[in-house]
Design a protein around this motif. Structure first.
Motif, PDB file in Angstrom:
ATOM      1  N   GLY A  66       0.817  -1.213   0.000  1.00  0.00           N
ATOM      2  CA  GLY A  66       0.000   0.000   0.000  1.00  0.00           C
ATOM      3  C   GLY A  66       0.848   1.259   0.000  1.00  0.00           C
ATOM      4  N   ALA A  67       0.416   2.257   0.769  1.00  0.00           N
ATOM      5  CA  ALA A  67       1.086   3.555   0.789  1.00  0.00           C
ATOM      6  C   ALA A  67       2.476   3.504   1.409  1.00  0.00           C
ATOM      7  CB  ALA A  67       0.226   4.564   1.547  1.00  0.00           C
ATOM      8  N   GLN A  68       2.851   2.372   2.023  1.00  0.00           N
ATOM      9  CA  GLN A  68       4.198   2.259   2.579  1.00  0.00           C
ATOM     10  C   GLN A  68       5.257   2.109   1.475  1.00  0.00           C
ATOM     11  OE1 GLN A  68       5.168   2.723   5.622  1.00  0.00           O
ATOM     12  NE2 GLN A  68       3.116   2.951   6.464  1.00  0.00           N
ATOM     13  N   TYR A  69       4.810   1.722   0.270  1.00  0.00           N
ATOM     14  CA  TYR A  69       5.777   1.625  -0.825  1.00  0.00           C
ATOM     15  C   TYR A  69       5.848   2.959  -1.548  1.00  0.00           C
ATOM     16  CZ  TYR A  69       8.391   0.163  -4.909  1.00  0.00           C
ATOM     17  OH  TYR A  69       9.354   0.062  -5.891  1.00  0.00           O
ATOM     18  N   LYS A  70       6.963   3.624  -1.375  1.00  0.00           N
ATOM     19  CA  LYS A  70       7.189   4.923  -2.013  1.00  0.00           C
ATOM     20  C   LYS A  70       8.495   4.844  -2.800  1.00  0.00           C
ATOM     21  CE  LYS A  70       4.823   7.752   1.480  1.00  0.00           C
ATOM     22  NZ  LYS A  70       4.259   6.634   2.247  1.00  0.00           N
ATOM     23  N   ALA A  71       8.405   5.129  -4.086  1.00  0.00           N
ATOM     24  CA  ALA A  71       9.577   5.066  -4.960  1.00  0.00           C
ATOM     25  C   ALA A  71       9.849   6.443  -5.546  1.00  0.00           C
ATOM     26  CB  ALA A  71       9.353   4.051  -6.078  1.00  0.00           C
ATOM     27  N   ILE A  72      11.112   6.702  -5.831  1.00  0.00           N
ATOM     28  CA  ILE A  72      11.495   7.954  -6.477  1.00  0.00           C
ATOM     29  C   ILE A  72      12.649   7.673  -7.429  1.00  0.00           C
ATOM     30  CG2 ILE A  72      13.100   8.624  -4.616  1.00  0.00           C
ATOM     31  CD1 ILE A  72      12.192  11.563  -5.163  1.00  0.00           C
ATOM     32  N   ILE A  73      12.622   8.289  -8.597  1.00  0.00           N
ATOM     33  CA  ILE A  73      13.701   8.154  -9.573  1.00  0.00           C
ATOM     34  C   ILE A  73      14.202   9.547  -9.911  1.00  0.00           C
ATOM     35  CG2 ILE A  73      14.354   7.363 -11.874  1.00  0.00           C
ATOM     36  CD1 ILE A  73      12.245   5.223 -11.686  1.00  0.00           C
ATOM     37  N   PHE A  74      15.535   9.726  -9.841  1.00  0.00           N
ATOM     38  CA  PHE A  74      16.167  11.023 -10.080  1.00  0.00           C
ATOM     39  C   PHE A  74      16.846  11.072 -11.436  1.00  0.00           C
ATOM     40  CE2 PHE A  74      16.275  10.643  -5.417  1.00  0.00           C
ATOM     41  CZ  PHE A  74      15.785  11.884  -5.024  1.00  0.00           C
ATOM     42  N   ARG A  75      16.830  12.279 -12.015  1.00  0.00           N
ATOM     43  CA  ARG A  75      17.673  12.616 -13.153  1.00  0.00           C
ATOM     44  C   ARG A  75      18.217  14.019 -12.923  1.00  0.00           C
ATOM     45  NH1 ARG A  75      17.271  10.202 -19.026  1.00  0.00           N
ATOM     46  NH2 ARG A  75      19.359  11.049 -18.826  1.00  0.00           N
ATOM     47  N   PRO A  76      19.289  14.416 -13.641  1.00  0.00           N
ATOM     48  CA  PRO A  76      19.885  15.725 -13.370  1.00  0.00           C
ATOM     49  C   PRO A  76      19.004  16.916 -13.735  1.00  0.00           C
ATOM     50  CG  PRO A  76      21.465  14.286 -14.449  1.00  0.00           C
ATOM     51  CD  PRO A  76      20.130  13.603 -14.533  1.00  0.00           C
ATOM     52  N   SER A  77      18.076  16.742 -14.671  1.00  0.00           N
ATOM     53  CA  SER A  77      17.224  17.870 -15.054  1.00  0.00           C
ATOM     54  C   SER A  77      15.820  17.387 -15.395  1.00  0.00           C
ATOM     55  CB  SER A  77      17.818  18.619 -16.254  1.00  0.00           C
ATOM     56  OG  SER A  77      17.755  17.834 -17.428  1.00  0.00           O
ATOM     57  N   GLN A  78      14.860  18.297 -15.298  1.00  0.00           N
ATOM     58  CA  GLN A  78      13.461  17.961 -15.518  1.00  0.00           C
ATOM     59  C   GLN A  78      13.202  17.504 -16.950  1.00  0.00           C
ATOM     60  OE1 GLN A  78      11.060  18.155 -13.031  1.00  0.00           O
ATOM     61  NE2 GLN A  78       9.631  17.218 -14.454  1.00  0.00           N
ATOM     62  N   ARG A  79      13.832  18.144 -17.919  1.00  0.00           N
ATOM     63  CA  ARG A  79      13.541  17.834 -19.332  1.00  0.00           C
ATOM     64  C   ARG A  79      13.987  16.432 -19.735  1.00  0.00           C
ATOM     65  NH1 ARG A  79      17.819  21.373 -19.286  1.00  0.00           N
ATOM     66  NH2 ARG A  79      19.763  20.657 -20.244  1.00  0.00           N
ATOM     67  N   GLU A  80      14.852  15.808 -18.932  1.00  0.00           N
ATOM     68  CA  GLU A  80      15.358  14.478 -19.266  1.00  0.00           C
ATOM     69  C   GLU A  80      14.378  13.365 -18.909  1.00  0.00           C
ATOM     70  OE1 GLU A  80      20.075  14.452 -18.837  1.00  0.00           O
ATOM     71  OE2 GLU A  80      19.118  15.241 -17.033  1.00  0.00           O
ATOM     72  N   PHE A  81      13.235  13.709 -18.312  1.00  0.00           N
ATOM     73  CA  PHE A  81      12.295  12.694 -17.871  1.00  0.00           C
ATOM     74  C   PHE A  81      11.295  12.269 -18.949  1.00  0.00           C
ATOM     75  CE2 PHE A  81      13.167  13.756 -13.310  1.00  0.00           C
ATOM     76  CZ  PHE A  81      13.527  12.473 -12.942  1.00  0.00           C
ATOM     77  N   THR A  82      11.280  12.923 -20.083  1.00  0.00           N
ATOM     78  CA  THR A  82      10.255  12.665 -21.094  1.00  0.00           C
ATOM     79  C   THR A  82      10.172  11.186 -21.467  1.00  0.00           C
ATOM     80  OG1 THR A  82      10.568  14.888 -21.999  1.00  0.00           O
ATOM     81  CG2 THR A  82       9.405  13.290 -23.365  1.00  0.00           C
ATOM     82  N   ASP A  83      11.299  10.583 -21.830  1.00  0.00           N
ATOM     83  CA  ASP A  83      11.295   9.181 -22.263  1.00  0.00           C
ATOM     84  C   ASP A  83      10.975   8.237 -21.112  1.00  0.00           C
ATOM     85  OD1 ASP A  83      11.891   9.962 -24.805  1.00  0.00           O
ATOM     86  OD2 ASP A  83      14.034   9.520 -24.681  1.00  0.00           O
ATOM     87  N   LEU A  84      11.469   8.558 -19.913  1.00  0.00           N
ATOM     88  CA  LEU A  84      11.237   7.683 -18.764  1.00  0.00           C
ATOM     89  C   LEU A  84       9.757   7.673 -18.371  1.00  0.00           C
ATOM     90  CD1 LEU A  84      12.823   5.838 -16.875  1.00  0.00           C
ATOM     91  CD2 LEU A  84      13.053   7.772 -15.293  1.00  0.00           C
ATOM     92  N   ILE A  85       9.136   8.832 -18.392  1.00  0.00           N
ATOM     93  CA  ILE A  85       7.708   8.909 -18.067  1.00  0.00           C
ATOM     94  C   ILE A  85       6.893   8.182 -19.137  1.00  0.00           C
ATOM     95  CG2 ILE A  85       5.743  10.493 -17.875  1.00  0.00           C
ATOM     96  CD1 ILE A  85       7.638  12.468 -16.504  1.00  0.00           C
ATOM     97  N   LYS A  86       7.287   8.339 -20.395  1.00  0.00           N
ATOM     98  CA  LYS A  86       6.592   7.633 -21.479  1.00  0.00           C
ATOM     99  C   LYS A  86       6.706   6.117 -21.290  1.00  0.00           C
ATOM    100  CE  LYS A  86       6.391   7.345 -26.555  1.00  0.00           C
ATOM    101  NZ  LYS A  86       6.688   5.915 -26.700  1.00  0.00           N
ATOM    102  N   LEU A  87       7.893   5.647 -20.920  1.00  0.00           N
ATOM    103  CA  LEU A  87       8.087   4.223 -20.670  1.00  0.00           C
ATOM    104  C   LEU A  87       7.206   3.749 -19.518  1.00  0.00           C
ATOM    105  CD1 LEU A  87       9.610   1.524 -21.048  1.00  0.00           C
ATOM    106  CD2 LEU A  87      11.367   2.423 -19.507  1.00  0.00           C
ATOM    107  N   SER A  88       7.136   4.535 -18.461  1.00  0.00           N
ATOM    108  CA  SER A  88       6.298   4.146 -17.323  1.00  0.00           C
ATOM    109  C   SER A  88       4.833   4.041 -17.726  1.00  0.00           C
ATOM    110  CB  SER A  88       6.474   5.146 -16.170  1.00  0.00           C
ATOM    111  OG  SER A  88       5.853   6.393 -16.432  1.00  0.00           O
ATOM    112  N   GLU A  89       4.378   4.941 -18.575  1.00  0.00           N
ATOM    113  CA  GLU A  89       2.987   4.894 -19.042  1.00  0.00           C
ATOM    114  C   GLU A  89       2.726   3.637 -19.865  1.00  0.00           C
ATOM    115  OE1 GLU A  89       2.565   8.609 -21.090  1.00  0.00           O
ATOM    116  OE2 GLU A  89       1.793   9.635 -19.306  1.00  0.00           O
ATOM    117  N   GLU A  90       3.685   3.256 -20.708  1.00  0.00           N
ATOM    118  CA  GLU A  90       3.515   2.080 -21.563  1.00  0.00           C
ATOM    119  C   GLU A  90       3.398   0.802 -20.751  1.00  0.00           C
ATOM    120  OE1 GLU A  90       6.891   2.283 -24.097  1.00  0.00           O
ATOM    121  OE2 GLU A  90       6.041   3.805 -25.432  1.00  0.00           O
ATOM    122  N   ILE A  91       4.051   0.778 -19.598  1.00  0.00           N
ATOM    123  CA  ILE A  91       3.997  -0.420 -18.754  1.00  0.00           C
ATOM    124  C   ILE A  91       2.829  -0.368 -17.777  1.00  0.00           C
ATOM    125  CG2 ILE A  91       5.235  -1.795 -17.037  1.00  0.00           C
ATOM    126  CD1 ILE A  91       7.849  -0.830 -18.294  1.00  0.00           C
TER     127      ILE A  91
END
Length: 268
Positions: A66-91
Motif C-alpha cells: 500500500g502507501a508504505q511503498y514509495k519510490a522515487i527516480i532522479f535525473r539531473p534535469s526535468q527535461r530528461e524525464f520525457t522518455d522515462l515517463i513515457k516508458l512508465s505509461e507504456e507499462i
C-alpha cells in the motif's frame, strides 16, 4: 512488427504479458537477493538498462504494501524525464489502468496507494525537496551525468520504512555508462576496470551494506539488434573520431579518462 513479450508458465505454456526482462543482465538485476541494497547496471549505449530500472521499480506494486511503498527516480534535469515517463505509461497503463499520473508533480499514484515520483536533482541544494521523506526504492537514471556525487549519496538517508526489510525490501538502483562527471566515482565505488566481463561484478560490503554492479551489453539487447541493426554504427558516427568516447559508448570501457584527469589522480 511490434514487440509482444511472452513468458513461460510453470506448466510450460506461453503467456502474453505487458513487459518482461530479457535473458541475462536484466533477469540478474531483478533476481538480486534483498541483502543487496545498492546495485547498478552499466554498459554501452543501447544495452536496455532503462527498462530494467523501471521494471525493478514496479516489482513491489500490488503486493500488499500500500502507501508504505514509495519510490522515487532522479535525473539531473526535468527535461530528461520525457522518455522515462513515457516508458512508465507504456507499462503501467495496461497493467493497472486505474493508476493516476499527476503531470504537475510528476508522480504516479497506484490503485493501492503506492507512489512513484520523478524528480530532478541538479545540485545538492535540490535535496532539501525530499529531505525528511522516506522511500523504499530510490533510483537514478544515467548516474554518470550527475555533476555532483552528493546528489547520489544524500538520498541514501531517505531509504527507510517502518515495515521490516525482509517484507518490504529497500533498494537503491541506477543505470550508467562510462563517461560523464561521475565516471570516476562510479568506477572506484564498484571496482570497475576496462570492459567488464560476465554478468555480475563482485559483491562489495561496507558498513554492513552490500552493493554490486550488473554488466549489460548491446549484443544482449536482442530487440534493438532486430529492430534497428544499424544503431551501433550511428553511435560510432556520433563519436566523431573521439576514441575515448567511442570506447565508452560502444564497448562500455571504464578505463577511458572521463570526469576529469585530476579525479583519476585523486583516487590513485
Amino acid at each position: 512488427g511490434q514487440y509482444i513479450p511472452f513468458v513461460r508458465t510453470d506448466d510450460g505454456l506461453l503467456q502474453k504479458v505487458t513487459a518482461a526482462p530479457l535473458w541475462g543482465p536484466q533477469e540478474a538485476m531483478l533476481a538480486l537477493p534483498q541483502e543487496i541494497r545498492e546495485a547498478g547496471i552499466c554498459g554501452p549505449r543501447g544495452s536496455a538498462k532503462t527498462v530494467v530500472l523501471m521494471l525493478d521499480c514496479l516489482s513491489q506494486i500490488g503486493k500488499g504494501h500500500g502507501a508504505q511503498y514509495k519510490a522515487i527516480i532522479f535525473r539531473p534535469s526535468q527535461r530528461e524525464f520525457t522518455d522515462l515517463i513515457k516508458l512508465s505509461e507504456e507499462i503501467i497503463r495496461p497493467i493497472w489502468p486505474k493508476s493516476q499520473f499527476n503531470k504537475l508533480k510528476n508522480y504516479w499514484e497506484m490503485p493501492w496507494g503506492e507512489t512513484i515520483e520523478f524528480m530532478y536533482m541538479d545540485t545538492p541544494a535540490d535535496f532539501k525537496t525530499v529531505q525528511g521523506k522516506a522511500y523504499t526504492f530510490i533510483g537514478f537514471e544515467e548516474l554518470q551525468n550527475f555533476d555532483h556525487w552528493e546528489c547520489y549519496t544524500l538520498p541514501f538517508s531517505c531509504l527507510r520504512s517502518p515495515i521490516p526489510a525482509h517484507i518490504l525490501p529497500r533498494k537503491i538502483r541506477f543505470t550508467c555508462n562510462p563517461s560523464g562527471a561521475s565516471h570516476s566515482h562510479i568506477k572506484h565505488r564498484f571496482k570497475l576496470q576496462g570492459v567488464p566481463q560476465g554478468i555480475c561484478g563482485p559483491v562489495i560490503e561496507e558498513d554492513g551494506q552490500k552493493r554490486i554492479m550488473i554488466y549489460s551489453d548491446y549484443e544482449q539487447n536482442v530487440l534493438l539488434n532486430r529492430s534497428d541493426p544499424s544503431y551501433m554504427a550511428g553511435v560510432r558516427q556520433s563519436c566523431a573520431g573521439d576514441s575515448a568516447r567511442e570506447a565508452a559508448w560502444t564497448r562500455g570501457d571504464w578505463d577511458v579518462v572521463s570526469g576529469g584527469f585530476f579525479d583519476e589522480i585523486f583516487y590513485k
